[in-house]
Every structure is written in C-alpha cells, then in structure tokens.
Design a protein around this motif. Structure first.
Motif, mmCIF file in Angstrom:
data_model
loop_
_atom_site.group_PDB
_atom_site.id
_atom_site.type_symbol
_atom_site.label_atom_id
_atom_site.label_comp_id
_atom_site.label_asym_id
_atom_site.label_seq_id
_atom_site.Cartn_x
_atom_site.Cartn_y
_atom_site.Cartn_z
ATOM 1 N N VAL A 68 0.890 -1.510 0.041
ATOM 2 C CA VAL A 68 0.178 0.315 0.433
ATOM 3 C C VAL A 68 0.667 0.814 -0.036
ATOM 4 C CG1 VAL A 68 -0.252 -0.247 2.179
ATOM 5 C CG2 VAL A 68 -1.835 0.852 0.851
ATOM 6 N N LEU A 69 0.358 2.290 -0.449
ATOM 7 C CA LEU A 69 0.841 3.566 -0.892
ATOM 8 C C LEU A 69 0.010 4.639 0.114
ATOM 9 C CD1 LEU A 69 2.931 6.108 -0.752
ATOM 10 C CD2 LEU A 69 2.589 4.839 -3.999
ATOM 11 N N ARG A 70 -0.137 5.540 0.998
ATOM 12 C CA ARG A 70 -1.581 6.371 0.660
ATOM 13 C C ARG A 70 0.008 8.045 1.076
ATOM 14 N NH1 ARG A 70 -4.810 3.922 5.655
ATOM 15 N NH2 ARG A 70 -6.440 2.449 4.543
ATOM 16 N N TYR A 71 -0.595 7.779 -0.160
ATOM 17 C CA TYR A 71 0.160 9.610 -0.336
ATOM 18 C C TYR A 71 -0.356 10.675 0.542
ATOM 19 C CZ TYR A 71 2.525 13.562 -2.041
ATOM 20 O OH TYR A 71 3.591 14.785 -3.018
ATOM 21 N N PRO A 72 0.022 12.153 0.973
ATOM 22 C CA PRO A 72 1.268 12.293 1.826
ATOM 23 C C PRO A 72 1.439 11.104 2.712
ATOM 24 C CG PRO A 72 0.186 14.169 2.100
ATOM 25 C CD PRO A 72 -0.991 13.518 1.452
ATOM 26 N N ASN A 73 2.086 11.124 3.277
ATOM 27 C CA ASN A 73 2.441 10.202 4.819
ATOM 28 C C ASN A 73 4.197 10.770 5.220
ATOM 29 O OD1 ASN A 73 4.702 7.863 3.528
ATOM 30 N ND2 ASN A 73 3.342 7.916 2.566
ATOM 31 N N ARG A 74 3.693 12.506 5.534
ATOM 32 C CA ARG A 74 4.885 12.752 5.902
ATOM 33 C C ARG A 74 5.414 12.229 7.261
ATOM 34 N NH1 ARG A 74 2.723 16.766 2.840
ATOM 35 N NH2 ARG A 74 3.422 17.231 1.082
ATOM 36 N N ALA A 75 6.529 12.468 7.387
ATOM 37 C CA ALA A 75 7.172 11.757 9.047
ATOM 38 C C ALA A 75 6.902 12.826 10.292
ATOM 39 C CB ALA A 75 8.434 11.713 9.267
ATOM 40 N N ALA A 86 8.779 4.881 3.222
ATOM 41 C CA ALA A 86 10.094 4.191 1.982
ATOM 42 C C ALA A 86 10.486 3.739 3.686
ATOM 43 C CB ALA A 86 10.523 5.656 2.409
ATOM 44 N N ALA A 87 10.315 3.868 4.890
ATOM 45 C CA ALA A 87 10.159 3.318 5.845
ATOM 46 C C ALA A 87 9.684 1.670 6.177
ATOM 47 C CB ALA A 87 9.703 4.105 7.017
ATOM 48 N N SER A 88 8.965 1.541 5.513
ATOM 49 C CA SER A 88 8.174 0.382 5.657
ATOM 50 C C SER A 88 8.811 -0.837 4.637
ATOM 51 C CB SER A 88 6.536 0.061 5.546
ATOM 52 O OG SER A 88 6.347 0.482 3.937
ATOM 53 N N LYS A 89 9.337 0.107 3.489
ATOM 54 C CA LYS A 89 9.892 -1.082 2.414
ATOM 55 C C LYS A 89 12.000 -0.891 3.176
ATOM 56 C CE LYS A 89 6.904 -1.876 -0.783
ATOM 57 N NZ LYS A 89 6.652 -3.446 -0.893
ATOM 58 N N SER A 131 8.544 -5.137 -3.867
ATOM 59 C CA SER A 131 9.797 -3.953 -2.726
ATOM 60 C C SER A 131 9.844 -2.778 -3.183
ATOM 61 C CB SER A 131 11.208 -4.166 -2.343
ATOM 62 O OG SER A 131 12.088 -3.081 -1.163
ATOM 63 N N SER A 132 10.889 -1.627 -3.425
ATOM 64 C CA SER A 132 10.650 -0.326 -3.707
ATOM 65 C C SER A 132 11.998 0.257 -3.380
ATOM 66 C CB SER A 132 9.709 0.679 -3.508
ATOM 67 O OG SER A 132 9.962 2.055 -4.267
ATOM 68 N N ASP A 133 12.530 0.974 -3.919
ATOM 69 C CA ASP A 133 13.716 1.660 -4.000
ATOM 70 C C ASP A 133 13.687 3.467 -3.156
ATOM 71 O OD1 ASP A 133 12.080 3.359 -5.661
ATOM 72 O OD2 ASP A 133 14.019 4.244 -7.235
ATOM 73 N N SER A 134 12.477 3.450 -3.323
ATOM 74 C CA SER A 134 11.918 4.331 -1.848
ATOM 75 C C SER A 134 12.288 3.650 -0.255
ATOM 76 C CB SER A 134 10.311 4.869 -1.725
ATOM 77 O OG SER A 134 9.741 5.028 -3.027
ATOM 78 N N ASN A 193 20.685 4.917 -0.939
ATOM 79 C CA ASN A 193 20.360 6.172 -2.089
ATOM 80 C C ASN A 193 19.452 6.519 -1.573
ATOM 81 O OD1 ASN A 193 20.955 7.604 -3.739
ATOM 82 N ND2 ASN A 193 19.756 6.336 -5.128
ATOM 83 N N PHE A 194 19.554 7.586 -0.032
ATOM 84 C CA PHE A 194 18.242 7.689 -0.038
ATOM 85 C C PHE A 194 17.817 9.335 -0.785
ATOM 86 C CE2 PHE A 194 16.445 11.924 2.476
ATOM 87 C CZ PHE A 194 15.417 11.298 2.518
ATOM 88 N N ARG A 195 15.869 8.888 -1.410
ATOM 89 C CA ARG A 195 15.738 9.724 -2.369
ATOM 90 C C ARG A 195 15.150 10.890 -1.915
ATOM 91 N NH1 ARG A 195 14.937 7.570 -7.071
ATOM 92 N NH2 ARG A 195 12.976 8.139 -7.526
ATOM 93 N N GLU A 196 15.406 12.465 -1.527
ATOM 94 C CA GLU A 196 15.581 13.339 -0.550
ATOM 95 C C GLU A 196 13.918 14.031 -1.117
ATOM 96 O OE1 GLU A 196 17.138 17.324 1.286
ATOM 97 O OE2 GLU A 196 18.142 15.966 0.555
ATOM 98 N N VAL A 197 14.352 13.743 -2.804
ATOM 99 C CA VAL A 197 13.104 13.914 -3.550
ATOM 100 C C VAL A 197 11.932 13.932 -2.660
ATOM 101 C CG1 VAL A 197 13.200 13.175 -5.129
ATOM 102 C CG2 VAL A 197 12.680 15.175 -6.222
ATOM 103 N N GLU A 198 11.371 12.921 -2.534
ATOM 104 C CA GLU A 198 10.192 12.201 -2.256
ATOM 105 C C GLU A 198 9.644 12.710 -1.272
ATOM 106 O OE1 GLU A 198 10.899 7.682 -4.764
ATOM 107 O OE2 GLU A 198 10.874 7.685 -2.449
ATOM 108 N N ASP A 199 9.314 14.096 -1.173
ATOM 109 C CA ASP A 199 8.655 14.734 -0.264
ATOM 110 C C ASP A 199 7.406 13.853 0.215
ATOM 111 O OD1 ASP A 199 7.387 16.473 1.040
ATOM 112 O OD2 ASP A 199 6.411 17.396 0.448
ATOM 113 N N GLY A 200 6.135 13.122 1.109
ATOM 114 C CA GLY A 200 5.285 12.460 1.799
ATOM 115 C C GLY A 200 5.425 11.346 1.658
ATOM 116 N N PHE A 201 6.847 10.682 0.865
ATOM 117 C CA PHE A 201 7.453 9.511 1.541
ATOM 118 C C PHE A 201 7.167 8.596 2.650
ATOM 119 C CE2 PHE A 201 5.991 9.850 -2.616
ATOM 120 C CZ PHE A 201 5.788 8.819 -3.854
#
Length: 263
Positions: free
Chosen positions: A104-111, A171-174, A151-154, A159-167
């Motif tokens: 699942v991906l529910r967007y956004p999910n910011r820390a 990302a933590a789950s993957k 899985s996911s490259d997120s 290789n932290f994907r800083e551009v992915e705001d709201g993930f």
C-alpha cells in the motif's frame, strides 16, 4: 473461494507460482502473463467481495484448470494462517515461486505529519504482513524454491531519495522489509534451507497505487506488462547464491552505497 478441484492438477509438471495480492496492478499482470506461459497459479485477494476480484477472474476464468484463487488478507494473521493451511491440504504441492506483491501507498505520509495509525498501516501492510506470510509458508513441509518480496527503491538506505516528499512511512516500511528479508535469508542459510529469498524493485510502474499527484517529475514510467515481463526473467535467473539480495526489473543488483534500489 477456491473453486477448482485439485484433481485437475494431477500429473501436471508445470511450474507453480503463488501470487499474493493478485486482484490488480502488478499482481494481476503476473497472473495474466503466467497463464499465457501455461504455468500453474495460486492467486490471492484480500476481500471476499466478488466485484473486487472480478479482474482476476476475468484472466483466470477461461482456464480454471491452472489458476486457483484464495483469500489471504495480509493484515490478518488468522487469514494468513488459514490460507497456508489450505495450501498444506493440497496433495503433493510443490511451490516454485512465491511473489509477495500485496502493498500500500497512501500519499502523503510525511514523518512530520503522519498519524500513529497511518504509519502502522504502512508497516503492517508492506512489512509485517509479507514477512509473516513468508514465515508461515516456510514453516510448512511444502517445498518452496524462491520467495520474492516486492520492494521499492524508496526504501533504499544507501541512496536516500530526498525528492520524495510525503513518502516517509512508505519508505520506512520498505526499508524495514529489506532488512527483515535479509535476516530471513541468513537464517535459512544457517538451517541449510535452499529456499531463495529475493527483493525486487519493479520500476516506476503505472498502476492504481502509483496514480498520485506529486510535485516532481517521475522519469522512466513503465507499464505493468513491461515490468512483469522483465521481472519474471530476473526472478527465474537467480540461484541460492543470490538469496538475500535486491534486484531491479532491469536485472541490476545493488551494492553497498551505490546505485538505485540499495538495501
């Protein structure tokens, strides 16, 4: 929900695939392509609602002799155990490949914003459910060749994907999934169990789950058909020496601190 007599499988030598999370997107495409390859398929959906599974039955309906459908809700340990118990009851079952596709991906999910329940939902669906499903399968006497975690490259730590705001939660789950499956592979090696454990990055696939509006350009979007065609080849090319590794749909393995998709 399994409507196919086991007798239809007698004396068949086809490769057997278990696709967990097969009602849409990548999972449904796995079913479509594997049917075309004349493989045997055990596919799962989460809900008992027939409408939700209609697309899967649309693929399997013309060839019920090679595709069985079961209920497996990876958010429920009882549902997972019930599914695995049904598999154990199938005479002489040997599983060549398990693809744990549910996620699942529910967007956004910011820390800085996500709720306790929302974070937990991502972890339960993307990490705990798939790991426990694999665990329960491995605890049976069913021979299993390869277990693939989607899985996911997120989730890359290297290789932290800083551009992915709201993930953040996704990302933590993957990332947690990646670590857990590496431990699973190491534990199996210590037990001399030859089941292969793999993580796969399917690419930037155009599915319902990825149909979100993000404020950055997503490059290299591919179709589920392109992704699955490539992933099947990658999955089938890996041996026990690859257990615990992470591969992209382009057959690229990640190494420490290099490349997209690092574990």
């Amino acid at each position: 929900m399994n409507q196919i007599p086991d007798a239809l499988y007698s004396d068949q030598e086809n490769t057997t695939w278990v696709i967990v999370g097969a009602s849409r997107g990548i999972g449904l495409e796995f079913v479509r392509q594997l049917l075309a390859r004349e493989e045997r398929i055990i596919a799962t959906v989460r809900e008992t609602n027939a409408d939700h599974a209609s697309a899967l039955w649309g693929q399997a309906g013309g060839d019920h002799g090679r595709c069985q459908m079961f209920i497996c809700d990876i958010l429920s340990e009882a549902s997972i155990v019930n599914f695995v118990t049904q598999l154990v009851a199938i005479p002489n079952l040997k599983i060549d490949y398990v693809v744990l596709n549910a996620g699942v991906l529910r967007y956004p999910n910011r820390a800085t914003e996500t709720s306790f329940d929302e974070f937990a939902f991502h972890l339960h669906t993307n990490t705990i459910g798939p790991i426990i499903t694999a665990q329960k399968l491995l605890q049976t006497s069913i021979p299993i060749g390869t277990i693939v975690f989607m899985s996911s490259d997120s989730g890359s730590a290297g290789n932290f994907r800083e551009v992915e705001d709201g993930f953040a939660a996704y990302a933590a789950s993957k990332a947690a999934l990646n670590q857990a499956l590496r431990h699973m592979a190491a534990e199996l090696r210590r037990k001399d169990d030859d089941t292969i454990i793999l993580a796969m990055h399917p690419g930037e696939v155009a599915t319902d789950m990825s149909n979100i509006n993000v404020p950055w350009e997503i490059e290299g979007v591919i179709t589920p058909e392109q992704s699955v065609t490539a992933m099947i080849d990658v999955i089938q090319s890996k041996g026990i020496q690859h257990s615990g590794t992470f591969w992209t749909w382009q057959n690229q393995v990640s190494q420490p601190s290099t490349g997209r998709g690092n574990l």
